[in-house]
Design a protein around this motif. Structure first.
Motif, PDB file in Angstrom:
ATOM      1  N   GLU A 156       0.893  -1.275   0.012  1.00 49.75           N
ATOM      2  CA  GLU A 156       0.079  -0.246   0.060  1.00 49.75           C
ATOM      3  C   GLU A 156       0.952   1.283  -0.012  1.00 49.75           C
ATOM      4  O   GLU A 156       1.796   1.244   0.812  1.00 49.75           O
ATOM      5  N   ILE A 157       0.425   2.083  -0.849  1.00 51.31           N
ATOM      6  CA  ILE A 157       1.307   3.424  -0.754  1.00 51.31           C
ATOM      7  C   ILE A 157       0.255   4.596  -0.429  1.00 51.31           C
ATOM      8  O   ILE A 157      -0.743   4.773  -1.284  1.00 51.31           O
ATOM      9  N   ILE A 158       0.401   5.226   0.380  1.00 50.69           N
ATOM     10  CA  ILE A 158      -0.397   6.243   0.957  1.00 50.69           C
ATOM     11  C   ILE A 158       0.331   7.828   1.121  1.00 50.69           C
ATOM     12  O   ILE A 158       1.541   7.698   1.664  1.00 50.69           O
ATOM     13  N   VAL A 159      -0.033   8.581   0.249  1.00 46.72           N
ATOM     14  CA  VAL A 159       0.611   9.938   0.064  1.00 46.72           C
ATOM     15  C   VAL A 159      -0.108  11.024   0.874  1.00 46.72           C
ATOM     16  O   VAL A 159      -1.343  11.293   0.678  1.00 46.72           O
ATOM     17  N   PHE A 160       0.502  12.152   1.521  1.00 45.93           N
ATOM     18  CA  PHE A 160       0.158  12.891   2.535  1.00 45.93           C
ATOM     19  C   PHE A 160       0.580  14.507   2.097  1.00 45.93           C
ATOM     20  O   PHE A 160       1.754  14.223   1.538  1.00 45.93           O
ATOM     21  N   ASP A 161      -0.117  15.301   2.384  1.00 42.85           N
ATOM     22  CA  ASP A 161       0.429  16.569   1.962  1.00 42.85           C
ATOM     23  C   ASP A 161       1.707  16.955   2.423  1.00 42.85           C
ATOM     24  O   ASP A 161       2.440  17.725   1.662  1.00 42.85           O
ATOM     25  N   ASP A 162       1.807  16.564   3.621  1.00 46.27           N
ATOM     26  CA  ASP A 162       3.105  17.179   4.290  1.00 46.27           C
ATOM     27  C   ASP A 162       3.608  16.205   5.596  1.00 46.27           C
ATOM     28  O   ASP A 162       2.788  15.494   5.853  1.00 46.27           O
ATOM     29  N   PRO A 163       4.642  16.348   6.014  1.00 47.17           N
ATOM     30  CA  PRO A 163       5.204  15.469   6.923  1.00 47.17           C
ATOM     31  C   PRO A 163       4.283  15.506   8.336  1.00 47.17           C
ATOM     32  O   PRO A 163       3.955  14.389   9.015  1.00 47.17           O
ATOM     33  N   ALA A 164       3.879  16.728   8.540  1.00 51.42           N
ATOM     34  CA  ALA A 164       2.640  16.634   9.782  1.00 51.42           C
ATOM     35  C   ALA A 164       1.600  15.665   9.550  1.00 51.42           C
ATOM     36  O   ALA A 164       1.303  14.934  10.354  1.00 51.42           O
ATOM     37  N   ALA A 165       1.168  15.844   8.435  1.00 58.08           N
ATOM     38  CA  ALA A 165      -0.097  14.635   8.119  1.00 58.08           C
ATOM     39  C   ALA A 165       0.321  13.326   8.129  1.00 58.08           C
ATOM     40  O   ALA A 165      -0.395  12.367   8.739  1.00 58.08           O
ATOM     41  N   LEU A 166       1.486  13.113   7.654  1.00 59.53           N
ATOM     42  CA  LEU A 166       1.970  11.682   7.549  1.00 59.53           C
ATOM     43  C   LEU A 166       2.213  11.415   8.945  1.00 59.53           C
ATOM     44  O   LEU A 166       1.636  10.119   9.392  1.00 59.53           O
ATOM     45  N   ALA A 167       2.725  12.021   9.804  1.00 56.20           N
ATOM     46  CA  ALA A 167       2.972  11.727  11.348  1.00 56.20           C
ATOM     47  C   ALA A 167       1.614  11.385  12.053  1.00 56.20           C
ATOM     48  O   ALA A 167       1.466  10.691  12.878  1.00 56.20           O
ATOM     49  N   GLU A 168       0.831  12.366  11.789  1.00 56.77           N
ATOM     50  CA  GLU A 168      -0.629  12.212  12.512  1.00 56.77           C
ATOM     51  C   GLU A 168      -1.402  10.591  12.152  1.00 56.77           C
ATOM     52  O   GLU A 168      -1.772   9.932  12.824  1.00 56.77           O
ATOM     53  N   ALA A 169      -1.219  10.440  10.672  1.00 59.17           N
ATOM     54  CA  ALA A 169      -1.775   8.945  10.127  1.00 59.17           C
ATOM     55  C   ALA A 169      -0.989   8.083  10.754  1.00 59.17           C
ATOM     56  O   ALA A 169      -1.435   6.753  11.174  1.00 59.17           O
ATOM     57  N   ALA A 170       0.205   7.921  10.676  1.00 59.51           N
ATOM     58  CA  ALA A 170       1.266   7.035  11.373  1.00 59.51           C
ATOM     59  C   ALA A 170       0.891   6.679  12.696  1.00 59.51           C
ATOM     60  O   ALA A 170       0.835   5.483  13.090  1.00 59.51           O
ATOM     61  N   ALA A 171       0.690   7.760  13.438  1.00 53.64           N
ATOM     62  CA  ALA A 171       0.492   7.567  14.892  1.00 53.64           C
ATOM     63  C   ALA A 171      -1.081   6.939  15.022  1.00 53.64           C
ATOM     64  O   ALA A 171      -0.908   5.887  15.927  1.00 53.64           O
ATOM     65  N   GLN A 172      -1.970   7.244  14.387  1.00 52.26           N
ATOM     66  CA  GLN A 172      -3.064   6.576  14.381  1.00 52.26           C
ATOM     67  C   GLN A 172      -3.223   4.946  14.150  1.00 52.26           C
ATOM     68  O   GLN A 172      -3.469   4.199  14.600  1.00 52.26           O
ATOM     69  N   ALA A 173      -2.242   4.858  12.965  1.00 52.10           N
ATOM     70  CA  ALA A 173      -2.060   3.421  12.550  1.00 52.10           C
ATOM     71  C   ALA A 173      -1.492   2.590  13.577  1.00 52.10           C
ATOM     72  O   ALA A 173      -1.708   1.519  13.501  1.00 52.10           O
ATOM     73  N   ILE A 174      -0.399   3.202  14.106  1.00 50.75           N
ATOM     74  CA  ILE A 174       0.217   2.557  15.151  1.00 50.75           C
ATOM     75  C   ILE A 174      -0.732   1.838  16.240  1.00 50.75           C
ATOM     76  O   ILE A 174      -0.939   0.888  16.875  1.00 50.75           O
ATOM     77  N   ALA A 175      -1.694   2.993  16.537  1.00 51.57           N
ATOM     78  CA  ALA A 175      -2.661   2.805  17.761  1.00 51.57           C
ATOM     79  C   ALA A 175      -3.582   1.593  17.332  1.00 51.57           C
ATOM     80  O   ALA A 175      -4.114   0.837  18.030  1.00 51.57           O
ATOM     81  N   GLU A 176      -4.064   1.751  16.122  1.00 48.72           N
ATOM     82  CA  GLU A 176      -5.091   0.864  15.676  1.00 48.72           C
ATOM     83  C   GLU A 176      -4.309  -0.732  15.533  1.00 48.72           C
ATOM     84  O   GLU A 176      -4.969  -1.731  15.916  1.00 48.72           O
ATOM     85  N   CYS A 177      -2.955  -0.784  15.173  1.00 48.65           N
ATOM     86  CA  CYS A 177      -2.468  -1.842  14.911  1.00 48.65           C
ATOM     87  C   CYS A 177      -2.218  -2.616  16.466  1.00 48.65           C
ATOM     88  O   CYS A 177      -2.522  -3.743  16.675  1.00 48.65           O
ATOM     89  N   ALA A 178      -2.000  -1.515  17.392  1.00 44.40           N
ATOM     90  CA  ALA A 178      -1.731  -2.026  18.784  1.00 44.40           C
ATOM     91  C   ALA A 178      -2.979  -2.653  19.429  1.00 44.40           C
ATOM     92  O   ALA A 178      -3.216  -3.687  20.009  1.00 44.40           O
ATOM     93  N   GLU A 179      -4.334  -2.014  19.236  1.00 45.55           N
ATOM     94  CA  GLU A 179      -5.547  -2.364  19.817  1.00 45.55           C
ATOM     95  C   GLU A 179      -5.768  -3.822  19.177  1.00 45.55           C
ATOM     96  O   GLU A 179      -6.117  -4.915  20.018  1.00 45.55           O
ATOM     97  N   ALA A 180      -5.604  -3.861  17.961  1.00 41.32           N
ATOM     98  CA  ALA A 180      -5.771  -5.318  17.074  1.00 41.32           C
ATOM     99  C   ALA A 180      -4.826  -6.270  17.551  1.00 41.32           C
ATOM    100  O   ALA A 180      -5.353  -7.616  17.822  1.00 41.32           O
ATOM    101  N   ALA A 181      -3.643  -6.093  17.935  1.00 44.67           N
ATOM    102  CA  ALA A 181      -2.855  -7.194  18.480  1.00 44.67           C
ATOM    103  C   ALA A 181      -3.215  -7.459  19.721  1.00 44.67           C
ATOM    104  O   ALA A 181      -3.226  -8.900  20.082  1.00 44.67           O
ATOM    105  N   VAL A 182      -3.615  -6.464  20.592  1.00 50.50           N
ATOM    106  CA  VAL A 182      -3.611  -6.954  22.225  1.00 50.50           C
ATOM    107  C   VAL A 182      -5.168  -7.693  22.052  1.00 50.50           C
ATOM    108  O   VAL A 182      -5.179  -8.672  22.762  1.00 50.50           O
ATOM    109  N   ALA A 183      -6.059  -7.211  21.228  1.00 50.04           N
ATOM    110  CA  ALA A 183      -7.296  -8.027  21.118  1.00 50.04           C
ATOM    111  C   ALA A 183      -7.028  -9.555  20.865  1.00 50.04           C
ATOM    112  O   ALA A 183      -7.534 -10.379  21.273  1.00 50.04           O
ATOM    113  N   ALA A 184      -6.175  -9.612  19.757  1.00 53.38           N
ATOM    114  CA  ALA A 184      -5.941 -11.120  19.013  1.00 53.38           C
ATOM    115  C   ALA A 184      -5.008 -11.877  19.851  1.00 53.38           C
ATOM    116  O   ALA A 184      -5.221 -13.068  20.035  1.00 53.38           O
ATOM    117  N   ARG A 185      -3.923 -11.346  20.703  1.00 56.98           N
ATOM    118  CA  ARG A 185      -2.944 -12.105  21.031  1.00 56.98           C
ATOM    119  C   ARG A 185      -2.317 -11.439  22.668  1.00 56.98           C
ATOM    120  O   ARG A 185      -1.457 -12.286  22.992  1.00 56.98           O
TER     121      ARG A 185
END
Ligand code: 6PG
Length: 254
Positions: free
Chosen positions: A10-39
């Protein structure tokens, strides 16, 4: 496009580094919640360099700070420089200042690479053993991270896997000590490709026009031998989070 994976990157493009950082932090939190729920726990390896700092700072602030299952989170480092943990170029120091010192994560669940070690080979082996213990790997087995964060250098290196390095051919050792003569800090420690490509998810954070030329090669040339192009999770998800400047030459559909 990158091949040899069970699904396209997947390749996702953001307007600027701040938007990239926000999305990355969100994705990490989602990944964490899913991992803890599963394992029951979230196993993540942090990237070094400068690009991830803003993402880590976002993760240390509400609301994401309060969403993250810190008590069930284990932090590892995908690479480190041969320096002390308080050195300005220490990846551990960067992550500690931006995130780890600001969140309620049990100290025993933060596994730092001993960058300052007199004997780098021993330190690399130790870290590999720590991975095997925490992941309860069977003999010769590899740890399967829920998420590995990576950056990419202007020469196409990732982690501390540099172009032309013999460690790119490593098939057994999960962690290697490398001497990167081209790097500002030549003594390095890094996850090897077998560990990276065993992860359930790998997420690249890449920003800045200086990365555009190499990113074009990494993402458009299937036979590229650039280290970042060799990241192909065999049974995992690969996501490139890019800012518009870095993605300028990739030739993505409008
Ligand atoms: C390191 C990193 C390295 C980094 C790239 C990009 O220790 O240097 O792990 O692989 O991700 O060099 O660095 P920047 O984000 O600073 O451009």
């Amino acid at each position: 496009m990158i091949t040899g994976m069970d699904r396209p990157a997947e390749i996702i493009v953001f307007d600027d580094p701040a938007a990239l950082a926000e999305a990355a932090a969100q994705a990490i939190a989602e990944c964490a919640e899913a991992a803890v729920a599963a394992r029951g726990r979230f196993m993540v390896a942090l990237a070094g360099g400068s690009t991830p700092r803003t993402t880590y700072e976002r993760l240390a602030q509400p609301p994401l700070r309060d969403r993250m299952p810190w008590d069930r989170t284990w932090i590892f480092f995908g690479d480190e420089r041969g320096v002390t943990p308080d050195h300005p170029d220490s990846n551990y120091r960067m992550a500690n200042e931006a995130l780890l010192s600001k969140v309620p994560i049990p100290a025993k669940q933060i596994a730092r690479i001993r960058g300052e070690a007199e004997d780098p080979e021993t330190a690399a082996t130790e870290y590999g053993q720590r991975l095997s213990e925490v992941f309860e790997c069977k003999r010769g087995g590899l740890p399967r991270f829920d998420l590995i964060l990576l950056g990419m250098g202007v020469d196409g290196h990732t982690g501390s896997l540099f172009p032309g390095s013999p460690v790119l051919k490593e098939v057994f050792r999960p962690v290697a000590a490398v001497h990167a003569s081209a790097a500002s800090i030549p003594q390095r420690f890094t996850f090897t490709l077998p560990v990276i490509n065993t992860a359930a998810r790998v997420m690249f954070l890449v920003a800045g026009s200086e990365k555009a030329k190499l990113l074009k090669a990494v993402l458009n040339e299937p036979t590229s031998a650039l280290p970042a192009a060799l990241v192909r999770p065999t049974n995992g998800r690969l996501t490139w989070l890019l800012d518009r400047a870095a993605a300028a030459l990739v030739g993505l559909p409008k």
